[in-house]
Design a protein around this motif. Structure first.
Motif, PDB file in Angstrom:
ATOM      1  N   GLU A   6      42.646  33.455  20.784  1.00 46.07           N
ATOM      2  CA  GLU A   6      42.850  33.577  19.500  1.00 46.07           C
ATOM      3  C   GLU A   6      43.226  32.245  18.979  1.00 46.07           C
ATOM      4  O   GLU A   6      43.638  31.347  19.741  1.00 46.07           O
ATOM      5  CB  GLU A   6      44.113  34.455  19.298  1.00 46.07           C
ATOM      6  CG  GLU A   6      44.396  35.849  19.658  1.00 46.07           C
ATOM      7  CD  GLU A   6      44.669  36.063  21.039  1.00 46.07           C
ATOM      8  OE1 GLU A   6      45.014  37.155  21.387  1.00 46.07           O
ATOM      9  OE2 GLU A   6      44.493  35.369  21.935  1.00 46.07           O
ATOM     10  N   SER A  21      41.409  33.839  13.956  1.00 49.50           N
ATOM     11  CA  SER A  21      40.181  34.109  14.562  1.00 49.50           C
ATOM     12  C   SER A  21      40.456  34.405  16.122  1.00 49.50           C
ATOM     13  O   SER A  21      41.503  33.906  16.688  1.00 49.50           O
ATOM     14  CB  SER A  21      39.469  32.674  14.541  1.00 49.50           C
ATOM     15  OG  SER A  21      38.855  32.563  13.237  1.00 49.50           O
ATOM     16  N   CYS A  22      39.587  34.958  16.622  1.00 47.07           N
ATOM     17  CA  CYS A  22      39.443  35.778  18.107  1.00 47.07           C
ATOM     18  C   CYS A  22      38.139  35.564  18.445  1.00 47.07           C
ATOM     19  O   CYS A  22      37.173  36.180  18.273  1.00 47.07           O
ATOM     20  CB  CYS A  22      40.027  37.279  18.064  1.00 47.07           C
ATOM     21  SG  CYS A  22      39.814  37.706  19.738  1.00 47.07           S
ATOM     22  N   ALA A  23      37.824  34.742  19.499  1.00 45.93           N
ATOM     23  CA  ALA A  23      36.621  33.996  20.093  1.00 45.93           C
ATOM     24  C   ALA A  23      36.463  35.162  21.334  1.00 45.93           C
ATOM     25  O   ALA A  23      37.306  34.786  22.307  1.00 45.93           O
ATOM     26  CB  ALA A  23      36.220  32.951  20.182  1.00 45.93           C
ATOM     27  N   ARG A  72      34.571  40.850  11.058  1.00 43.51           N
ATOM     28  CA  ARG A  72      33.971  40.407  12.404  1.00 43.51           C
ATOM     29  C   ARG A  72      32.531  39.905  12.125  1.00 43.51           C
ATOM     30  O   ARG A  72      31.889  40.026  11.015  1.00 43.51           O
ATOM     31  CB  ARG A  72      33.885  41.284  13.408  1.00 43.51           C
ATOM     32  CG  ARG A  72      32.950  42.774  13.102  1.00 43.51           C
ATOM     33  CD  ARG A  72      33.107  43.974  14.063  1.00 43.51           C
ATOM     34  NE  ARG A  72      32.757  43.481  15.311  1.00 43.51           N
ATOM     35  CZ  ARG A  72      33.138  44.270  16.631  1.00 43.51           C
ATOM     36  NH1 ARG A  72      34.079  45.256  16.484  1.00 43.51           N
ATOM     37  NH2 ARG A  72      32.933  43.811  17.644  1.00 43.51           N
ATOM     38  N   ASN A  76      28.421  35.863  16.303  1.00 47.37           N
ATOM     39  CA  ASN A  76      29.190  34.846  16.691  1.00 47.37           C
ATOM     40  C   ASN A  76      30.285  35.412  17.803  1.00 47.37           C
ATOM     41  O   ASN A  76      31.072  34.556  18.171  1.00 47.37           O
ATOM     42  CB  ASN A  76      29.734  33.761  15.857  1.00 47.37           C
ATOM     43  CG  ASN A  76      28.834  32.942  15.210  1.00 47.37           C
ATOM     44  OD1 ASN A  76      28.015  32.106  15.737  1.00 47.37           O
ATOM     45  ND2 ASN A  76      28.380  33.073  14.179  1.00 47.37           N
ATOM     46  N   SER A  77      30.338  36.718  17.952  1.00 50.11           N
ATOM     47  CA  SER A  77      31.417  37.265  18.871  1.00 50.11           C
ATOM     48  C   SER A  77      32.703  36.973  18.728  1.00 50.11           C
ATOM     49  O   SER A  77      33.776  36.691  19.187  1.00 50.11           O
ATOM     50  CB  SER A  77      30.976  37.055  20.365  1.00 50.11           C
ATOM     51  OG  SER A  77      29.864  37.585  20.587  1.00 50.11           O
ATOM     52  N   THR A  78      33.067  37.102  17.161  1.00 49.35           N
ATOM     53  CA  THR A  78      34.341  36.475  16.568  1.00 49.35           C
ATOM     54  C   THR A  78      34.914  37.596  15.644  1.00 49.35           C
ATOM     55  O   THR A  78      33.953  38.286  14.766  1.00 49.35           O
ATOM     56  CB  THR A  78      34.066  35.254  15.834  1.00 49.35           C
ATOM     57  OG1 THR A  78      33.769  34.277  16.756  1.00 49.35           O
ATOM     58  CG2 THR A  78      35.449  34.782  15.434  1.00 49.35           C
ATOM     59  N   TYR A  80      37.945  38.447  12.836  1.00 53.42           N
ATOM     60  CA  TYR A  80      38.982  37.590  12.071  1.00 53.42           C
ATOM     61  C   TYR A  80      40.096  38.466  11.529  1.00 53.42           C
ATOM     62  O   TYR A  80      39.854  39.820  11.310  1.00 53.42           O
ATOM     63  CB  TYR A  80      38.327  37.072  10.915  1.00 53.42           C
ATOM     64  CG  TYR A  80      37.279  36.044  11.258  1.00 53.42           C
ATOM     65  CD1 TYR A  80      37.527  34.771  11.639  1.00 53.42           C
ATOM     66  CD2 TYR A  80      35.988  36.331  11.379  1.00 53.42           C
ATOM     67  CE1 TYR A  80      36.491  33.844  11.928  1.00 53.42           C
ATOM     68  CE2 TYR A  80      34.865  35.626  11.585  1.00 53.42           C
ATOM     69  CZ  TYR A  80      35.077  34.341  12.037  1.00 53.42           C
ATOM     70  OH  TYR A  80      34.245  33.377  12.427  1.00 53.42           O
TER      71      TYR A  80
END
Length: 113
Positions: A6, A21-23, A72, A76-78, A80
């Protein structure tokens, strides 16, 4: 190595906005639903938002409906969490969770004047 990281937390004034954000990495991100939880010391962890794997369905707790928006970016595999009209009671550590069964370590959000 499955990771959820995060970012975007910080100090904001009441009425302000913040985007978390969460990557994600180490798993097939695009086939799992994602969630945001939050927790204050001494209180139970609260589910605040969820999103389906393709981003087509979102749900929110009553306390944040109309103010928060989850999205999402599977390319980018993220994931929000856009937080608007923030209130002091939104202060918490916010955690990203994958429905594959993985937790991030959290990011602190403090809403105060």
């Amino acid at each position: 190595q499955v990771q959820l990281v995060e970012s975007g937390g910080g100090l904001v004034q009441p009425g302000g906005s913040l985007r978390l954000s969460c990557a994600a990495s180490g798993f097939m991100f695009s086939i799992y639903g994602m969630r945001w939880y939050r927790q204050n010391p001494g209180k139970e962890r609260e589910l605040v938002a969820g999103i389906s794997s393709d981003g087509g369905v979102t749900r929110y707790s009553d306390s944040v409906k109309g103010r928060f928006s989850m999205s999402r970016d599977n390319a980018n595999s993220t994931v929000y969490l856009q937080m608007n009209s923030l209130k002091p009671e939104d202060t918490a550590v916010y955690y990203c969770y994958s429905e594959r069964g993985h937790w991030g370590r959290g990011t602190q959000v403090t809403v105060s004047s």
